[in-house]
Design a protein around this motif. Structure first.
Motif, mmCIF file in Angstrom:
data_model
loop_
_atom_site.group_PDB
_atom_site.id
_atom_site.type_symbol
_atom_site.label_atom_id
_atom_site.label_comp_id
_atom_site.label_asym_id
_atom_site.label_seq_id
_atom_site.Cartn_x
_atom_site.Cartn_y
_atom_site.Cartn_z
ATOM 1 N N CYS A 21 1.478 -1.230 0.236
ATOM 2 C CA CYS A 21 0.309 0.028 0.361
ATOM 3 C C CYS A 21 0.764 1.666 -0.207
ATOM 4 N N PRO A 22 0.296 1.992 -1.234
ATOM 5 C CA PRO A 22 1.581 3.461 -1.136
ATOM 6 C C PRO A 22 1.288 4.196 0.313
ATOM 7 N N ASP A 23 0.247 4.574 0.566
ATOM 8 C CA ASP A 23 -0.535 5.527 1.731
ATOM 9 C C ASP A 23 -0.716 5.302 2.999
ATOM 10 N N VAL A 24 -2.354 4.387 2.816
ATOM 11 C CA VAL A 24 -2.586 4.608 3.436
ATOM 12 C C VAL A 24 -2.639 3.299 5.187
ATOM 13 N N CYS A 25 -2.221 2.730 4.189
ATOM 14 C CA CYS A 25 -1.093 1.596 5.742
ATOM 15 C C CYS A 25 -0.086 2.024 6.084
ATOM 16 N N PRO A 26 0.709 2.913 5.582
ATOM 17 C CA PRO A 26 2.026 2.755 6.187
ATOM 18 C C PRO A 26 1.921 3.886 7.112
ATOM 19 N N THR A 27 0.607 4.871 6.583
ATOM 20 C CA THR A 27 0.119 5.957 7.440
ATOM 21 C C THR A 27 -0.614 5.576 8.974
ATOM 22 N N ALA A 28 -1.571 4.632 8.584
ATOM 23 C CA ALA A 28 -2.238 4.082 9.468
ATOM 24 C C ALA A 28 -1.595 3.469 10.850
ATOM 25 N N LEU A 29 -0.524 2.479 10.492
ATOM 26 C CA LEU A 29 0.934 1.997 11.366
ATOM 27 C C LEU A 29 1.337 2.728 11.298
ATOM 28 N N ALA A 30 1.659 4.428 11.304
ATOM 29 C CA ALA A 30 2.535 5.124 11.806
ATOM 30 C C ALA A 30 1.972 6.238 12.762
ATOM 31 N N ARG A 31 0.847 6.033 12.176
ATOM 32 C CA ARG A 31 -0.075 6.548 13.942
ATOM 33 C C ARG A 31 -0.433 5.331 14.426
ATOM 34 N N ALA A 32 -0.078 4.655 14.631
ATOM 35 C CA ALA A 32 -0.951 3.948 15.434
ATOM 36 C C ALA A 32 -0.053 3.832 16.181
ATOM 37 N N ALA A 33 1.580 3.886 15.904
ATOM 38 C CA ALA A 33 2.927 3.546 16.925
ATOM 39 C C ALA A 33 3.002 5.024 17.810
ATOM 40 N N GLU A 34 2.662 7.102 16.864
ATOM 41 C CA GLU A 34 2.222 7.753 18.025
ATOM 42 C C GLU A 34 1.580 7.699 19.018
ATOM 43 N N VAL A 35 -0.050 6.869 18.717
ATOM 44 C CA VAL A 35 -0.485 6.327 19.336
ATOM 45 C C VAL A 35 -0.140 5.613 20.630
ATOM 46 N N LYS A 36 0.109 4.659 20.535
ATOM 47 C CA LYS A 36 1.268 3.719 21.511
ATOM 48 C C LYS A 36 2.309 4.465 22.332
ATOM 49 N N ARG A 37 2.974 5.802 21.865
ATOM 50 C CA ARG A 37 3.734 6.407 22.498
ATOM 51 C C ARG A 37 3.307 7.848 23.220
ATOM 52 N N LEU A 38 1.867 8.003 22.552
ATOM 53 C CA LEU A 38 1.003 8.926 23.159
ATOM 54 C C LEU A 38 -0.425 8.580 24.851
ATOM 55 N N LEU A 39 0.044 7.435 24.302
ATOM 56 C CA LEU A 39 -0.888 6.900 25.421
ATOM 57 C C LEU A 39 0.022 6.396 26.964
ATOM 58 N N GLY A 40 1.009 6.334 26.862
ATOM 59 C CA GLY A 40 1.987 6.438 28.173
ATOM 60 C C GLY A 40 2.467 5.191 28.506
ATOM 61 N N ASN A 41 2.158 5.109 29.540
ATOM 62 C CA ASN A 41 1.918 4.039 30.052
ATOM 63 C C ASN A 41 1.183 2.181 29.831
ATOM 64 N N ASP A 42 0.217 2.974 29.588
ATOM 65 C CA ASP A 42 -1.489 2.861 29.068
ATOM 66 C C ASP A 42 -0.306 2.065 27.922
ATOM 67 N N GLY A 43 0.000 2.482 26.670
ATOM 68 C CA GLY A 43 0.781 2.210 25.287
ATOM 69 C C GLY A 43 0.672 0.311 25.600
ATOM 70 N N GLU A 44 0.675 0.063 26.326
ATOM 71 C CA GLU A 44 1.747 -1.077 27.236
ATOM 72 C C GLU A 44 0.189 -2.249 26.979
ATOM 73 N N GLN A 59 -2.725 -3.266 21.877
ATOM 74 C CA GLN A 59 -2.539 -4.320 21.021
ATOM 75 C C GLN A 59 -2.575 -4.141 19.411
ATOM 76 N N VAL A 60 -1.858 -3.648 18.751
ATOM 77 C CA VAL A 60 -2.273 -3.464 16.955
ATOM 78 C C VAL A 60 -1.774 -4.380 16.378
ATOM 79 N N ILE A 61 -3.681 -4.754 15.574
ATOM 80 C CA ILE A 61 -3.230 -5.411 14.828
ATOM 81 C C ILE A 61 -3.788 -5.483 13.213
ATOM 82 N N PHE A 62 -2.846 -5.939 12.843
ATOM 83 C CA PHE A 62 -2.764 -5.682 10.665
ATOM 84 C C PHE A 62 -3.019 -6.423 10.345
ATOM 85 N N ILE A 63 -4.093 -6.645 9.590
ATOM 86 C CA ILE A 63 -5.290 -8.165 8.993
ATOM 87 C C ILE A 63 -4.378 -8.327 6.979
#
Length: 183
Positions: free
Chosen positions: A59-82, A85-89
């Motif tokens: 995927c050229p745009d949507v999928c890498p953007t979604a996964l990069a955003r998910a990584a940022e979400v985990k960071r923004l959640l702090g300790n709750d990021g643990e 679980q992010v799942i890519f199907i």
């Protein structure tokens, strides 16, 4: 206490940035393979919030953007990021090998999990989640047109939210924090 007073004490419904789909009759479960060949279901993630996205590695745009955003979400959640679980199907099992899937998701976060099935089971799973996808020819190859929603499950495994692709990581994190820490 009068009945009028009782009504004032009811908890207001939680407001989300995303679409509240609590009680939806779809997306109840999946049975797919992880890159190591093990079979995974939603029950494997009990006690954690799950953010699930359908896509493909080329995927050229949507999928890498979604996964990069998910990584940022985990960071923004702090300790709750643990506790997320992010799942890519994959919706492209013909090209997305288990090795490719593992490397692709790990490039965004090593804890992200890619799941796959054969072509028929992928179609059944997408249908269960009301996810649209289709091959679109591009010269000698093809790309995939697909739904760009992320689904969020609460720690009890109940489907709660559909998050839109145009929302920010901050919007996602605020909603997931409410799912992880209900008041």
């Amino acid at each position: 206490m009068s009945l009028a007073l009782c009504g004032c004490q009811q908890k207001a419904p939680t407001k989300y940035n995303g679409i509240d789909i609590s009680g939806a009759e779809y997306g109840k479960n999946f049975r797919l393979k992880a890159p190591d060949g093990s079979e995974r279901t939603l029950a494997d993630f009990k006690g954690r919030a799950v953010m699930l996205f359908f896509g493909f590695t080329q995927c050229p745009d949507v999928c890498p953007t979604a996964l990069a955003r998910a990584a940022e979400v985990k960071r923004l959640l702090g300790n709750d990021g643990e506790r997320l679980q992010v799942i890519f199907i994959t919706i492209d099992p013909e090209r997305d090998s288990p090795e490719m899937l593992k490397a692709y998701t790990a490039a965004f976060d090593p804890s992200f999990l890619a799941l796959y099935a054969d072509v028929d089971h992928t179609a059944q799973t997408a249908k269960e989640f009301k996810v649209y996808y289709k091959k679109v020819p591009t010269g000698s190859s093809y790309t995939m047109d697909h739904t760009a929603l992320s689904y969020v499950y609460d720690p009890d495994g109940r489907l709660r939210l559909a998050l839109r692709h145009e929302q920010t990581a901050k919007d996602y994190a605020e909603d997931i924090a409410k799912i992880l820490n209900p008041t």
